[in-house]
Design a protein around this motif. Structure first.
Motif, mmCIF file in Angstrom:
data_model
loop_
_atom_site.group_PDB
_atom_site.id
_atom_site.type_symbol
_atom_site.label_atom_id
_atom_site.label_comp_id
_atom_site.label_asym_id
_atom_site.label_seq_id
_atom_site.Cartn_x
_atom_site.Cartn_y
_atom_site.Cartn_z
ATOM 1 N N VAL A 178 0.817 -1.229 0.000
ATOM 2 C CA VAL A 178 0.000 0.000 0.000
ATOM 3 C C VAL A 178 0.844 1.271 0.000
ATOM 4 C CG1 VAL A 178 -1.995 -1.120 1.044
ATOM 5 C CG2 VAL A 178 -0.237 -0.119 2.525
ATOM 6 N N ALA A 179 2.132 1.156 0.333
ATOM 7 C CA ALA A 179 3.007 2.329 0.291
ATOM 8 C C ALA A 179 4.446 1.854 0.159
ATOM 9 C CB ALA A 179 2.851 3.178 1.557
ATOM 10 N N ALA A 180 5.235 2.639 -0.561
ATOM 11 C CA ALA A 180 6.654 2.305 -0.721
ATOM 12 C C ALA A 180 7.422 3.575 -1.059
ATOM 13 C CB ALA A 180 6.848 1.260 -1.819
ATOM 14 N N ALA A 181 8.588 3.700 -0.457
ATOM 15 C CA ALA A 181 9.427 4.863 -0.726
ATOM 16 C C ALA A 181 10.888 4.475 -0.545
ATOM 17 C CB ALA A 181 9.063 6.016 0.216
ATOM 18 N N ARG A 182 11.735 5.105 -1.322
ATOM 19 C CA ARG A 182 13.171 4.882 -1.176
ATOM 20 C C ARG A 182 13.667 5.587 0.084
ATOM 21 N NH1 ARG A 182 13.259 5.283 -7.433
ATOM 22 N NH2 ARG A 182 14.276 3.345 -8.081
ATOM 23 N N GLU A 183 14.436 4.853 0.858
ATOM 24 C CA GLU A 183 14.968 5.387 2.111
ATOM 25 C C GLU A 183 16.408 4.914 2.265
ATOM 26 O OE1 GLU A 183 13.907 4.056 6.396
ATOM 27 O OE2 GLU A 183 12.494 5.671 5.914
ATOM 28 N N ASN A 184 17.344 5.816 2.022
ATOM 29 C CA ASN A 184 18.761 5.471 2.040
ATOM 30 C C ASN A 184 19.053 4.379 1.005
ATOM 31 O OD1 ASN A 184 19.224 7.348 4.123
ATOM 32 N ND2 ASN A 184 18.565 5.855 5.663
ATOM 33 N N CYS A 185 19.487 3.205 1.438
ATOM 34 C CA CYS A 185 19.895 2.157 0.498
ATOM 35 C C CYS A 185 18.839 1.084 0.292
ATOM 36 C CB CYS A 185 21.192 1.509 0.987
ATOM 37 S SG CYS A 185 22.592 2.649 1.025
ATOM 38 N N SER A 186 17.606 1.330 0.716
ATOM 39 C CA SER A 186 16.572 0.312 0.573
ATOM 40 C C SER A 186 15.209 0.955 0.362
ATOM 41 C CB SER A 186 16.533 -0.601 1.808
ATOM 42 O OG SER A 186 16.210 0.147 2.966
ATOM 43 N N TRP A 187 14.267 0.113 0.009
ATOM 44 C CA TRP A 187 12.867 0.526 -0.100
ATOM 45 C C TRP A 187 12.189 0.293 1.244
ATOM 46 C CZ3 TRP A 187 10.256 2.684 -4.206
ATOM 47 C CH2 TRP A 187 10.923 2.701 -5.455
ATOM 48 N N ARG A 188 11.454 1.282 1.700
ATOM 49 C CA ARG A 188 10.644 1.178 2.918
ATOM 50 C C ARG A 188 9.206 0.903 2.468
ATOM 51 N NH1 ARG A 188 7.672 4.336 6.706
ATOM 52 N NH2 ARG A 188 8.360 4.024 8.872
ATOM 53 N N VAL A 189 8.688 -0.264 2.804
ATOM 54 C CA VAL A 189 7.438 -0.744 2.203
ATOM 55 C C VAL A 189 6.412 -1.061 3.295
ATOM 56 C CG1 VAL A 189 6.404 -2.491 0.698
ATOM 57 C CG2 VAL A 189 8.780 -1.748 0.314
ATOM 58 N N THR A 190 5.199 -0.590 3.087
ATOM 59 C CA THR A 190 4.102 -0.885 4.003
ATOM 60 C C THR A 190 3.170 -1.895 3.354
ATOM 61 O OG1 THR A 190 4.191 1.350 4.939
ATOM 62 C CG2 THR A 190 2.192 0.052 5.362
ATOM 63 N N LEU A 191 2.912 -2.996 4.055
ATOM 64 C CA LEU A 191 2.024 -4.045 3.577
ATOM 65 C C LEU A 191 0.710 -4.005 4.350
ATOM 66 C CD1 LEU A 191 4.562 -7.038 3.590
ATOM 67 C CD2 LEU A 191 4.180 -5.351 1.779
ATOM 68 N N ARG A 192 -0.372 -4.328 3.669
ATOM 69 C CA ARG A 192 -1.658 -4.549 4.341
ATOM 70 C C ARG A 192 -1.895 -6.047 4.401
ATOM 71 N NH1 ARG A 192 -5.053 -1.811 1.264
ATOM 72 N NH2 ARG A 192 -5.785 -3.628 0.098
#
Length: 514
Positions: A178-192
């Motif tokens: 449901v959400a994803a953004a690049r954060e430093n060296c990885s993707w920060r991902v929110t799952l439902r």
């Protein structure tokens, strides 16, 4: 709390996503696959169920695609001889549509564009004496026979996911990104999650294998502007009671320059398709319309002596193909090849546009070749010679394998044994571990489905609902009477209630001695 960090997040549990997860896990990457619904819930379970080069693509001069698909056809026939099998197709000659020389040339190219070891070559036949001519209208005298492959498409997806899981991948169904953004060296991902909770994970790389949702995922979730786009094309099929009693399938040419297949299906039925209709709705709610049903009936009635009507249709299938948008005006002429788009503005992202089920393994290989080095993984390709779960049948000889099973399990009714052999291959020994009689398989929940298999499908193959079991993991629904499926729904309700009281991790597959 420690971060959940994966090398690779694969979004989409269709054939491409499952194939990529398998390939990547086999190369030592830590993989998380997320699918918003069931595995193969959409496009990948609504195909014409063919492993083929695409004979008609030759007319559009897509020789590279056809050659690639024909090469993959041979690989897949060897890797999964239980769920993929050779099928002979009859093409009655309609002189007003294509001349004989054109058909002969096309079939010659089809036989020789790639090395062919498993399948028979094409040949001309006399329909006045051949068994396939008996059900056709008078007037069809000449025909051609050629070879392709038949596949249980949804099971192909499940087996790729199963192999991925057994190589260390985490497979989450009914879990949406449901959400994803690049954060430093990885993707920060929110799952439902399935219980509507949110979970945070991190991934060093992301694969967008969302099929019809590829552009929506890029824009709304990943917030990336793509260079490519997909054209959504609906393909629908109808299923009718069996129209012929022989093992051949038919390819029918039609005046609109399209082709229609009529294929033996589940012993008692004929599968007819497909249509090509531009689609602009929700891909998750696609269904056949009246015009498509009428079209399919009308086209096959040009050939079969016994006509069908919409009233004969017992089931339908519709899926949305995410084809690479090109300059073609006719939906049926849009390329079935694929394009990979790499975004490296931070942690890598690969998005997949287009593709077809036959070329999924090659696509998966190329995706991991592309993203692997960016994750410091340089392991070589491996899937071309590796059987899928249950596919390690000696010499890929399914008939010899099935004969051996009949001797090993004489207490199994022949139709049930055949279905188990086709669905599970050598994994039948896992399913039937220690069973010595039908009674050992537990309750017969609905005709043809025993408790042992239902538990296996839930605990090993991610099935959760009756739809998952009697439609995608099998086609038992076609053989059930109205109301019989409710018994499975009650069984699943009781099973899930008990599972909540005694939580357990997903059972790992252990190979017993045959």
């Amino acid at each position: 709390m420690d971060k959940l960090i994966y090398d690779l997040l694969v979004i989409g549990g269709g054939i491409n996503g499952a194939g990529i997860a398998r390939d990547a896990a086999g190369r030592g990457l830590s993989v998380l696959l997320c699918e918003q619904d069931d595995l193969a819930a959409h496009t990948s379970s609504a195909s014409t169920k063919l492993i083929h080069g695409g004979l008609r693509y030759l007319e559009h001069h897509q020789f590279g695609l056809v050659r690639k698909a024909l090469q993959e056809r041979e690989v897949l026939l060897r890797s999964a001889p239980h769920i993929i099998s050779p099928l002979r197709f009859v093409m009655p000659h309609a002189p007003e549509l294509r001349p004989v020389w054109m058909i002969r040339l096309g079939l010659f190219l089809y036989d020789h564009l790639a090395r062919r070891q498993v399948l028979q070559s094409a040949e001309a036949i006399d329909l006045t004496t051949h068994i396939c001519g008996a059900v056709l209208r008078p007037g069809f005298q000449r025909g051609f026979v050629y070879s392709d492959g038949w596949v249980q498409d949804a099971r192909l997806v499940v087996l790729n996911a199963l192999d991925a899981a057994e190589r260390g991948a985490t497979i989450l169904t009914r879990t949406a990104v449901v959400a994803a953004a690049r954060e430093n060296c990885s993707w920060r991902v929110t799952l439902r999650t399935p219980d509507n909770q949110h979970q945070l994970v991190f991934a060093r790389g992301v694969i967008n294998a969302a099929g019809p949702w590829v552009n929506r995922l890029l824009g709304d979730v990943l917030e990336v502007t793509p260079r490519h786009s997909v054209r959504l094309v609906k393909g629908s099929h109808i299923i009718v009671p069996r129209l012929f009693n022989h093992p051949y399938a038919y390819l029918f040419q039609n005046p609109d320059n399209r082709i229609i297949f009529a294929i033996p299906f589940e012993d008692d039925f004929t599968l007819i398709g497909t249509t090509d209709v531009d689609f602009r709705g929700d891909p998750g709610k696609v269904k056949i319309d009246t015009a498509e049903t009428d079209y399919l009936c009308r086209m096959v009635n040009r050939y079969f002596a016994k006509e069908i009507t919409p009233a004969d249709v017992v089931a339908t299938m519709s899926g949305v193909r995410p084809l690479v948008k090109d300059q073609a005006t006719n939906a049926s002429a849009v390329t079935r090849d694929y394009t990979l788009e790499l975004d490296e503005k931070g942690p890598p992202l690969v998005s997949i546009f287009g593709g077809k089920i036959t070329t999924y393994r090659k696509l998966s290989e190329q995706v991991v070749d592309l993203i692997g080095p960016r994750l410091d993984n340089h392991r070589p390709t491996w899937t071309a010679s590796a059987p899928l779960p249950g596919g390690d049948i000696p010499k890929a000889d399914f008939h010899a394998f099935a004969s051996g099973l009949a001797r090993q399990y004489p207490w199994l009714p022949a139709p049930l044994l055949q279905r188990y052999a086709r669905a599970y291959g050598t994994r039948i020994h896992v399913l039937l571990d220690q069973a010595r009689s039908l009674g050992d398989l537990g309750e017969c929940i609905v005709p043809g489905l025993y408790e042992r298999e239902a538990r296996y499908l839930v605990e090993v193959e991610w099935a959760q609902t009756a739809e998952d079991i009697v439609w995608r993991r099998s086609k038992l629904r076609l053989h059930l009477k109205p109301g019989e499926e409710t018994a499975l729904e009650r069984w699943l309700t009781a099973y899930h209630a008990k599972a909540k009281q005694t939580p357990a991790t997903r059972r790992a597959v252990q190979e017993p001695a045959p």
